[in-house]
Design a protein around this motif. Structure first.
Motif, mmCIF file in Angstrom:
data_model
loop_
_atom_site.group_PDB
_atom_site.id
_atom_site.type_symbol
_atom_site.label_atom_id
_atom_site.label_comp_id
_atom_site.label_asym_id
_atom_site.label_seq_id
_atom_site.Cartn_x
_atom_site.Cartn_y
_atom_site.Cartn_z
ATOM 1 N N HIS A 108 19.053 50.639 40.603
ATOM 2 C CA HIS A 108 19.786 49.515 39.976
ATOM 3 C C HIS A 108 20.994 48.826 40.663
ATOM 4 C CE1 HIS A 108 18.048 50.307 36.036
ATOM 5 N NE2 HIS A 108 18.119 51.806 36.214
ATOM 6 N N ARG A 109 20.698 48.950 42.009
ATOM 7 C CA ARG A 109 21.635 48.374 42.839
ATOM 8 C C ARG A 109 22.092 46.952 42.571
ATOM 9 N NH1 ARG A 109 24.399 46.029 46.552
ATOM 10 N NH2 ARG A 109 25.379 47.064 48.266
ATOM 11 N N ARG A 110 20.946 46.085 42.199
ATOM 12 C CA ARG A 110 21.298 44.677 41.678
ATOM 13 C C ARG A 110 22.387 44.488 40.594
ATOM 14 N NH1 ARG A 110 15.414 42.132 42.780
ATOM 15 N NH2 ARG A 110 15.314 42.587 45.082
ATOM 16 N N GLY A 111 22.021 45.555 39.837
ATOM 17 C CA GLY A 111 23.114 45.491 38.354
ATOM 18 C C GLY A 111 24.229 45.935 38.909
ATOM 19 N N LEU A 112 24.392 46.833 39.590
ATOM 20 C CA LEU A 112 25.876 47.382 40.133
ATOM 21 C C LEU A 112 26.630 46.187 40.783
ATOM 22 C CD1 LEU A 112 24.727 50.735 41.372
ATOM 23 C CD2 LEU A 112 26.007 50.358 39.362
ATOM 24 N N GLU A 113 25.791 45.386 41.570
ATOM 25 C CA GLU A 113 26.502 44.109 42.288
ATOM 26 C C GLU A 113 26.851 43.369 41.290
ATOM 27 O OE1 GLU A 113 28.165 42.121 45.081
ATOM 28 O OE2 GLU A 113 27.459 44.118 45.470
ATOM 29 N N LEU A 114 26.073 42.917 40.216
ATOM 30 C CA LEU A 114 26.541 41.918 39.408
ATOM 31 C C LEU A 114 27.742 42.454 38.466
ATOM 32 C CD1 LEU A 114 26.110 39.494 37.862
ATOM 33 C CD2 LEU A 114 24.699 40.770 36.197
ATOM 34 N N ILE A 115 27.940 43.865 38.030
ATOM 35 C CA ILE A 115 28.971 44.337 37.584
ATOM 36 C C ILE A 115 30.375 44.077 38.398
ATOM 37 C CG2 ILE A 115 30.326 46.368 36.590
ATOM 38 C CD1 ILE A 115 27.296 47.454 36.002
ATOM 39 N N LEU A 164 29.283 50.894 45.735
ATOM 40 C CA LEU A 164 28.346 50.263 46.553
ATOM 41 C C LEU A 164 28.348 50.756 47.821
ATOM 42 C CD1 LEU A 164 28.520 46.940 44.488
ATOM 43 C CD2 LEU A 164 26.709 48.363 44.752
ATOM 44 N N SER A 165 29.556 51.021 48.267
ATOM 45 C CA SER A 165 29.625 51.397 49.830
ATOM 46 C C SER A 165 28.867 52.652 50.209
ATOM 47 C CB SER A 165 31.069 51.571 50.200
ATOM 48 O OG SER A 165 31.787 52.793 49.665
ATOM 49 N N LEU A 166 28.487 53.377 49.168
ATOM 50 C CA LEU A 166 27.700 54.749 49.335
ATOM 51 C C LEU A 166 26.242 54.413 49.315
ATOM 52 C CD1 LEU A 166 29.804 57.238 47.160
ATOM 53 C CD2 LEU A 166 30.022 56.834 49.665
ATOM 54 N N LEU A 167 25.894 53.180 48.881
ATOM 55 C CA LEU A 167 24.488 52.753 48.932
ATOM 56 C C LEU A 167 23.956 52.060 49.978
ATOM 57 C CD1 LEU A 167 24.399 52.063 44.825
ATOM 58 C CD2 LEU A 167 23.795 54.212 45.916
ATOM 59 N N PRO A 168 22.775 52.019 50.315
ATOM 60 C CA PRO A 168 22.111 50.931 51.138
ATOM 61 C C PRO A 168 22.624 49.464 50.923
ATOM 62 C CG PRO A 168 20.429 52.589 50.314
ATOM 63 C CD PRO A 168 21.674 52.603 49.458
ATOM 64 N N PRO A 169 23.003 48.871 52.183
ATOM 65 C CA PRO A 169 23.481 47.603 52.175
ATOM 66 C C PRO A 169 22.610 46.709 51.388
ATOM 67 C CG PRO A 169 23.802 48.459 53.988
ATOM 68 C CD PRO A 169 22.972 49.158 53.357
ATOM 69 N N ALA A 170 23.102 45.624 50.556
ATOM 70 C CA ALA A 170 22.167 44.584 49.713
ATOM 71 C C ALA A 170 21.588 43.930 50.736
ATOM 72 C CB ALA A 170 23.359 43.815 49.047
ATOM 73 N N THR A 171 20.178 43.553 50.609
ATOM 74 C CA THR A 171 19.178 42.700 51.419
ATOM 75 C C THR A 171 19.696 41.083 50.681
ATOM 76 O OG1 THR A 171 17.584 42.830 49.748
ATOM 77 C CG2 THR A 171 17.763 44.651 51.441
ATOM 78 N N ASP A 172 19.000 40.366 51.587
ATOM 79 C CA ASP A 172 19.162 38.957 51.091
ATOM 80 C C ASP A 172 18.272 38.673 49.743
ATOM 81 O OD1 ASP A 172 20.371 38.303 53.260
ATOM 82 O OD2 ASP A 172 18.581 37.517 54.573
ATOM 83 N N ALA A 173 17.461 39.353 49.661
ATOM 84 C CA ALA A 173 16.527 39.350 48.247
ATOM 85 C C ALA A 173 17.454 39.796 47.033
ATOM 86 C CB ALA A 173 15.348 40.194 48.453
ATOM 87 N N LEU A 227 20.851 39.723 47.173
ATOM 88 C CA LEU A 227 21.704 38.893 46.829
ATOM 89 C C LEU A 227 21.200 37.590 46.132
ATOM 90 C CD1 LEU A 227 23.698 39.085 49.947
ATOM 91 C CD2 LEU A 227 24.242 40.203 48.037
ATOM 92 N N ARG A 228 19.962 36.994 46.468
ATOM 93 C CA ARG A 228 19.478 36.063 45.517
ATOM 94 C C ARG A 228 19.142 36.507 44.248
ATOM 95 N NH1 ARG A 228 16.376 35.352 50.480
ATOM 96 N NH2 ARG A 228 14.749 36.673 49.457
ATOM 97 N N ALA A 229 18.786 37.730 44.101
ATOM 98 C CA ALA A 229 18.321 38.203 42.516
ATOM 99 C C ALA A 229 19.820 38.398 41.938
ATOM 100 C CB ALA A 229 17.499 39.602 42.699
ATOM 101 N N VAL A 230 20.811 38.706 42.433
ATOM 102 C CA VAL A 230 22.205 38.904 41.650
ATOM 103 C C VAL A 230 22.371 37.528 41.341
ATOM 104 C CG1 VAL A 230 24.587 39.632 41.731
ATOM 105 C CG2 VAL A 230 22.622 40.843 42.947
#
Length: 260
Positions: free
Chosen positions: A160-167, A186-195, A197-200
């Motif tokens: 659920h990383r994308r949801g966390l980024e939106l929050i 989020l700093s503990l999870l793998p970095p966000a990919t371009d995909a 960021l687009r999805a968010v």
């Protein structure tokens, strides 16, 4: 809290490669995130000084720095203001809700299956939150990750990383100090990919998926919130035929006796 001398390494390093001390610190970070994202009731408000001390004692890391920023505000703010702010940003704003499956599935039937799968995952490890919250509530997911470990325990967070980024973005737009807690996580999870960021960006613009099966009757009308009871349409009235000759009581004595 036992002193931890080693420094947490960058998030790009796999959790499986962490030393036992680093694992212990990582679990503590997740546990602190879980506590700080819970509703600030009287018990949590009374523990603010202890939480602040625990955060200040963490070894240097991006996550620790973010939590220190939040802890300063959390400790200095009165309990009533804390509760008011929590309700405003987490309960009244859809884009910063703490229920993670909402961002992936919306209020659809797929979300129900995702909640069931998550609950089964918890039970398979013998863990129960006991909080009364849904299994996708972020503090619950964080508690599970802290107690279970970095492999399977953190899988729901990565999913659920994308949801966390939106929050995190929504909290930042609301100028909420809780953004620091999400940034720490989020700093503990793998970095966000371009995909990612687009999805968010698409999720922020369009919102989560909506149920589109069997909804035609509601097009253009007012739709009740999920879970609202809608009574069925009444059945047409039963027509009673007018009495005819067959309805006249028989004069036969045997028949009259049977009708008594």
């Amino acid at each position: 809290m036992q002193a931890v001398r080693t420094r947490i390494r960058p998030a790009a390093r796999r959790p499986a490669d962490l030393t036992p001390e680093e694992r212990e610190t990582r679990c503590l970070l997740l546990r602190l995130c879980s506590l700080l994202l819970q509703y600030p009731d009287d018990e949590l408000a009374a523990a603010r000084a202890v939480l602040d001390s625990s955060v200040r004692a963490l070894p240097d890391s991006p996550a620790a720095a973010e939590l220190a920023e939040f802890a300063g505000w959390f400790t200095a703010t009165g309990p009533d203001d804390l509760r008011r702010h929590y309700v405003e940003v987490f309960d009244l704003r859809r884009k910063s809700s703490l229920y993670l499956t909402y961002y992936l599935h919306g209020d659809t039937r797929r979300r129900g299956m995702a909640l069931l799968t998550l609950a089964q995952c918890y039970r398979a490890t013998g863990w129960e939150s006991g909080s009364g919250e849904l299994p996708d509530h972020l503090p619950v997911v964080l508690e599970y990750a802290a107690l279970t470990g970095t492999a399977a325990g953190e899988a729901p967070l990565r999913r659920h990383r994308r949801g966390l980024e939106l929050i995190r973005r929504s909290l930042g737009a609301a100028d909420s100090p809780y953004e620091h807690v999400l940034a720490a996580l989020l700093s503990l999870l793998p970095p966000a990919t371009d995909a990612d960021l687009r999805a968010v960006a698409e999720l922020a613009a369009a919102g989560p998926p909506a149920e589109d099966v069997g909804m035609d009757p509601f097009d253009g009308g007012v739709f009740a919130p999920p879970g609202t009871f809608v009574p069925p349409a009444p059945e047409p009235p039963t027509r009673v035929p007018a009495p005819g000759p067959a309805a006249v009581p028989s004069t036969d004595p045997t028949t009259r006796e049977n009708l008594r």
